[in-house]
Design a protein around this motif. Structure first.
Motif, PDB file in Angstrom:
ATOM      1  N   ARG A  33       3.139  12.013   8.229  1.00 47.11           N
ATOM      2  CA  ARG A  33       3.955  11.077   8.987  1.00 47.11           C
ATOM      3  C   ARG A  33       5.247  11.775   9.396  1.00 47.11           C
ATOM      4  O   ARG A  33       6.097  12.073   8.554  1.00 47.11           O
ATOM      5  CB  ARG A  33       4.273   9.820   8.165  1.00 47.11           C
ATOM      6  CG  ARG A  33       3.048   8.970   7.821  1.00 47.11           C
ATOM      7  CD  ARG A  33       2.515   8.267   9.054  1.00 47.11           C
ATOM      8  NE  ARG A  33       1.371   7.399   8.750  1.00 47.11           N
ATOM      9  CZ  ARG A  33       0.105   7.754   8.931  1.00 47.11           C
ATOM     10  NH1 ARG A  33      -0.169   8.978   9.400  1.00 47.11           N
ATOM     11  NH2 ARG A  33      -0.878   6.919   8.661  1.00 47.11           N
ATOM     12  N   LYS A  70      -2.016   7.852   1.772  1.00 52.96           N
ATOM     13  CA  LYS A  70      -2.266   6.581   2.448  1.00 52.96           C
ATOM     14  C   LYS A  70      -3.340   5.823   1.689  1.00 52.96           C
ATOM     15  O   LYS A  70      -4.408   6.363   1.384  1.00 52.96           O
ATOM     16  CB  LYS A  70      -2.735   6.828   3.882  1.00 52.96           C
ATOM     17  CG  LYS A  70      -3.065   5.558   4.664  1.00 52.96           C
ATOM     18  CD  LYS A  70      -1.802   4.834   5.068  1.00 52.96           C
ATOM     19  CE  LYS A  70      -2.103   3.665   6.008  1.00 52.96           C
ATOM     20  NZ  LYS A  70      -2.843   2.563   5.347  1.00 52.96           N
ATOM     21  N   ASP A  93       0.823  -1.210   0.000  1.00 53.02           N
ATOM     22  CA  ASP A  93       0.000   0.000   0.000  1.00 53.02           C
ATOM     23  C   ASP A  93       0.856   1.258   0.000  1.00 53.02           C
ATOM     24  O   ASP A  93       0.478   2.279  -0.602  1.00 53.02           O
ATOM     25  CB  ASP A  93      -0.954  -0.018   1.199  1.00 53.02           C
ATOM     26  CG  ASP A  93      -0.242  -0.196   2.535  1.00 53.02           C
ATOM     27  OD1 ASP A  93       0.960  -0.513   2.543  1.00 53.02           O
ATOM     28  OD2 ASP A  93      -0.910  -0.031   3.575  1.00 53.02           O
ATOM     29  N   ASP A 119      -3.245  -4.911  -3.613  1.00 57.11           N
ATOM     30  CA  ASP A 119      -2.040  -4.085  -3.519  1.00 57.11           C
ATOM     31  C   ASP A 119      -1.084  -4.383  -4.663  1.00 57.11           C
ATOM     32  O   ASP A 119      -0.488  -3.472  -5.249  1.00 57.11           O
ATOM     33  CB  ASP A 119      -1.333  -4.328  -2.180  1.00 57.11           C
ATOM     34  CG  ASP A 119      -2.027  -3.641  -1.015  1.00 57.11           C
ATOM     35  OD1 ASP A 119      -2.892  -2.777  -1.270  1.00 57.11           O
ATOM     36  OD2 ASP A 119      -1.704  -3.973   0.143  1.00 57.11           O
ATOM     37  N   CYS A 141      -8.546  -2.716   2.766  1.00 58.42           N
ATOM     38  CA  CYS A 141      -8.847  -3.764   3.737  1.00 58.42           C
ATOM     39  C   CYS A 141      -9.779  -4.814   3.142  1.00 58.42           C
ATOM     40  O   CYS A 141     -10.696  -4.508   2.377  1.00 58.42           O
ATOM     41  CB  CYS A 141      -9.498  -3.167   4.974  1.00 58.42           C
ATOM     42  SG  CYS A 141      -8.427  -1.998   5.846  1.00 58.42           S
ATOM     43  N   ASP A 147      -5.758   2.503   1.736  1.00 57.61           N
ATOM     44  CA  ASP A 147      -6.340   1.440   2.569  1.00 57.61           C
ATOM     45  C   ASP A 147      -7.139   0.511   1.677  1.00 57.61           C
ATOM     46  O   ASP A 147      -8.106   0.930   1.037  1.00 57.61           O
ATOM     47  CB  ASP A 147      -7.252   2.031   3.645  1.00 57.61           C
ATOM     48  CG  ASP A 147      -6.470   2.794   4.709  1.00 57.61           C
ATOM     49  OD1 ASP A 147      -5.489   2.231   5.221  1.00 57.61           O
ATOM     50  OD2 ASP A 147      -6.840   3.951   5.003  1.00 57.61           O
ATOM     51  N   ASN A 192       7.187   7.388   8.545  1.00 58.54           N
ATOM     52  CA  ASN A 192       6.876   6.047   8.050  1.00 58.54           C
ATOM     53  C   ASN A 192       6.336   6.164   6.629  1.00 58.54           C
ATOM     54  O   ASN A 192       5.137   6.044   6.374  1.00 58.54           O
ATOM     55  CB  ASN A 192       5.857   5.370   8.969  1.00 58.54           C
ATOM     56  CG  ASN A 192       5.562   3.945   8.536  1.00 58.54           C
ATOM     57  OD1 ASN A 192       6.355   3.317   7.832  1.00 58.54           O
ATOM     58  ND2 ASN A 192       4.410   3.427   8.951  1.00 58.54           N
ATOM     59  N   GLY A 195       2.783   4.514   5.456  1.00 53.81           N
ATOM     60  CA  GLY A 195       2.391   3.313   6.177  1.00 53.81           C
ATOM     61  C   GLY A 195       1.401   3.661   7.281  1.00 53.81           C
ATOM     62  O   GLY A 195       1.049   4.829   7.482  1.00 53.81           O
ATOM     63  N   THR A 196       0.956   2.661   8.030  1.00 52.13           N
ATOM     64  CA  THR A 196      -0.061   2.889   9.061  1.00 52.13           C
ATOM     65  C   THR A 196       0.521   3.543  10.301  1.00 52.13           C
ATOM     66  O   THR A 196      -0.060   4.490  10.853  1.00 52.13           O
ATOM     67  CB  THR A 196      -0.727   1.547   9.439  1.00 52.13           C
ATOM     68  OG1 THR A 196      -1.313   0.973   8.261  1.00 52.13           O
ATOM     69  CG2 THR A 196      -1.796   1.754  10.495  1.00 52.13           C
ATOM     70  N   ARG A 197       1.662   3.077  10.754  1.00 47.94           N
ATOM     71  CA  ARG A 197       2.241   3.607  11.984  1.00 47.94           C
ATOM     72  C   ARG A 197       2.789   5.014  11.776  1.00 47.94           C
ATOM     73  O   ARG A 197       3.209   5.367  10.678  1.00 47.94           O
ATOM     74  CB  ARG A 197       3.345   2.673  12.494  1.00 47.94           C
ATOM     75  CG  ARG A 197       2.816   1.355  13.057  1.00 47.94           C
ATOM     76  CD  ARG A 197       3.936   0.382  13.361  1.00 47.94           C
ATOM     77  NE  ARG A 197       4.532  -0.142  12.131  1.00 47.94           N
ATOM     78  CZ  ARG A 197       5.493  -1.076  12.113  1.00 47.94           C
ATOM     79  NH1 ARG A 197       5.973  -1.553  13.246  1.00 47.94           N
ATOM     80  NH2 ARG A 197       5.961  -1.512  10.960  1.00 47.94           N
ATOM     81  N   ASP A 198       2.800   5.793  12.844  1.00 43.39           N
ATOM     82  CA  ASP A 198       3.320   7.162  12.792  1.00 43.39           C
ATOM     83  C   ASP A 198       4.407   7.313  13.850  1.00 43.39           C
ATOM     84  O   ASP A 198       4.128   7.558  15.028  1.00 43.39           O
ATOM     85  CB  ASP A 198       2.191   8.168  13.020  1.00 43.39           C
ATOM     86  CG  ASP A 198       2.631   9.604  12.744  1.00 43.39           C
ATOM     87  OD1 ASP A 198       3.782   9.797  12.292  1.00 43.39           O
ATOM     88  OD2 ASP A 198       1.833  10.525  12.982  1.00 43.39           O
TER      89      ASP A 198
END
Length: 404
Positions: A49, A56, A15, A122, A60, A58, A226, A217-220
Motif C-alpha cells: 500500500r 491483508k 481486518d 473480525d 467476506c 479478507d 492505507n 485496508g482494501t483501498r490503495d
C-alpha cells in the motif's frame, strides 16, 4: 514492560487491526481457528500500500442484519472455540457499538454492517490476536477519521460516521482528520481500539521498539499508505523495578444482599474487564454489618463497570476514585511442561520479574483445576507440581528467602 502501540495514522478497521497484529507476531493458527468458527477460512495475504508491505485479511461473508442479542448468541454459540477472555472482550466491543448506535438512532432493532458474520469474525479475530501477544498494555495514537461523506445502510452521512463519533466521544482516544477523503475509521475499528486501549498516548514516555507490523485496508491510495501500524515496544521507567499506569477504583457499600450474590457479582465484574474485585466486611451506620465492594479497572472501563455494579448489587451510588497510579512488576506468561503420574501437559504460568530476575510465579488456576479433575487428585497437588516445574525451568528451587 511490553506495550502494544497502535498508530492508525490512516484510519482503522477490524481486518486492518488483525493484519497488523499478525504482522507483529500474533498466533496465526489461533486467529484463523477463532475466525473460522463463524466464517470460512479467512484469506491472509501480503500486499503493498503506497510502498508499504502489509498483511491483508479478507473475511467476506453474506451481510446479515442482527439484533444485539442475536450477535451475543452468535458469540455464545462459538464460545467453545474462544477463550473466556476473548469472548468477554468481543461482547464488550459489541456493547460499545450498540450503545453508540442507540445514542445516535435511539433504540434500534438491528445492526446492519456490524452485525454480519465478517464483522463478528473480525472482532473475535482481533481479540484473539491481541491476547496471543501477551502484552502488558495497549496505547492508541491519534486516529485518522477521514473527511467528506460516505454512504451506509442509513443513507449518506458525514465523516466520521455518527456511530464512530459516539464510540470515540467517550473513549478518551485522540483523533485527527487525516489526509484522505472517505471513511478511514469504521465503527468496528473504533470500538476495538477503545476496548483495547489501557495506557493513554500522553503517558507513554520513552521506549525501545521491538517489533513492527502493518495491516492493510482494501483501498490503495497514491499519497498515503492505507495501513494501520502496530508496534510492540519495551518501555523505560524511572520507577526502578516497577512500571506505572493509571487505574480507577470504584467502591460501594452494601448491607442487604447475600454472600452468594456478591460472589457472583465479583465474577461478572472480572469477566467484564475489571482488573481486580473484592468484598471486605465492614460495620456500617447504626452498627449494621455490611460489605465494601471494590472494583479496580482502567479509566476507559469505569463507566460501564459502575453501571454493572449498580445493576448487580442494587446500589444507588458508586464512588469513583479516578486515575490512581499503580506500580506494576514486569510479567510474562509462559507454558511450562509439567509431569504428573507419567502424564505431561503444558500449563500457562505467569512469571513476575524484578531487575530482570524472576521473583514470583503463579500457575493458571483453571487449567490446574481441570487437570486435577481429569487425574482425580486434589488441585493443590497439581498446583504444587506446576510450581515445582516452573521454578525448575528457570533454574531455581523456589523463591529466594528475601522474596518470601
Amino acid at each position: 514492560m511490553q506495550v502494544l502501540v497502535f498508530d492508525p495514522f490512516n484510519g482503522a478497521a477490524g481486518d486492518m487491526i488483525i493484519g497488523a497484529l499478525l504482522d507483529c507476531g500474533a498466533d496465526k493458527n489461533c486467529v484463523i481457528k477463532a475466525m473460522q468458527s463463524v466464517i470460512a477460512e479467512p484469506q491472509i495475504s501480503g500486499v503493498t500500500r503506497a510502498g508499504i508491505k502489509a498483511l491483508k485479511v479478507d473475511s467476506c461473508a453474506t451481510p446479515v442484519p442482527r439484533t444485539l442479542s442475536e450477535v451475543l448468541k452468535r458469540l455464545d454459540d462459538v464460545s467453545s472455540d474462544l477463550t473466556p477472555e476473548v469472548l468477554a472482550m468481543a461482547k464488550r466491543v459489541f456493547y460499545h457499538i450498540n450503545d453508540a448506535e442507540e445514542k445516535v438512532h435511539g433504540v434500534r432493532t438491528h445492526f446492519h454492517e456490524v452485525g454480519a458474520d465478517d464483522a463478528i469474525a473480525d472482532v473475535i479475530g482481533a481479540c484473539t490476536a491481541l491476547q496471543s501477544l501477551g502484552v502488558d498494555g495497549v496505547t492508541v495514537m491519534p486516529i485518522a477519521l477521514g473527511r467528506g461523506t460516505a454512504t451506509g445502510s442509513h443513507g449518506s452521512f458525514p465523516i466520521p460516521a455518527p456511530a464512530t463519533a459516539a464510540i470515540l466521544s467517550g473513549s478518551g482516544l485522540l483523533t485527527c482528520q487525516g489526509k484522505e477523503e472517505g471513511e478511514l475509521c469504521t465503527p468496528t475499528g473504533a470500538a476495538l481500539l477503545a476496548e483495547f486501549s489501557t495506557i493513554p498516548a500522553t503517558e507513554l514516555g520513552t521506549y525501545t521498539i521491538m517489533k513492527v507490523g502493518y495491516g492493510a485496508g482494501t483501498r490503495d491510495y497514491t499519497r498515503t499508505p492505507n495501513v494501520i501500524r502496530a508496534m510492540i515496544i519495551e518501555t523505560t521507567s524511572d520507577t526502578g523495578a516497577f512500571s506505572q499506569d493509571s487505574v480507577d477504583i470504584l467502591e460501594t457499600n452494601v448491607d442487604d444482599i447475600s454472600g452468594e450474590i456478591i460472589a457472583d457479582a465479583i465474577t461478572r465484574f472480572l469477566k467484564n474487564g475489571a482488573r481486580d474485585a473484592s468484598a471486605t466486611p465492614i460495620i456500617m451506620k447504626k452498627g449494621r454489618p455490611g460489605f465494601l465492594i471494590r472494583v479496580i479497572c482502567t479509566c476507559t472501563e469505569s463507566g460501564e463497570l459502575a453501571e454493572l455494579m449498580a445493576r448487580e448489587l442494587g446500589t444507588l451510588g458508586i464512588r469513583r476514585i479516578p486515575a490512581v497510579h499503580r506500580f506494576i512488576a514486569e510479567r510474562t506468561i509462559e507454558h511450562i511442561d509439567v509431569e504428573i503420574a507419567g502424564k505431561h501437559r503444558a500449563i500457562a504460568v505467569k512469571f513476575g520479574r524484578m531487575h530482570g530476575e524472576i521473583y514470583s510465579l503463579k500457575p493458571e488456576f483453571d487449567q490446574a483445576r481441570d487437570w486435577a479433575t481429569e487425574l482425580g487428585i486434589p488441585v493443590r497437588e497439581v498446583l504444587k507440581a506446576i510450581e515445582y516445574a516452573g521454578w525448575k525451568s528457570v533454574g531455581k528451587n523456589g523463591p529466594s528467602s528475601g522474596d518470601r
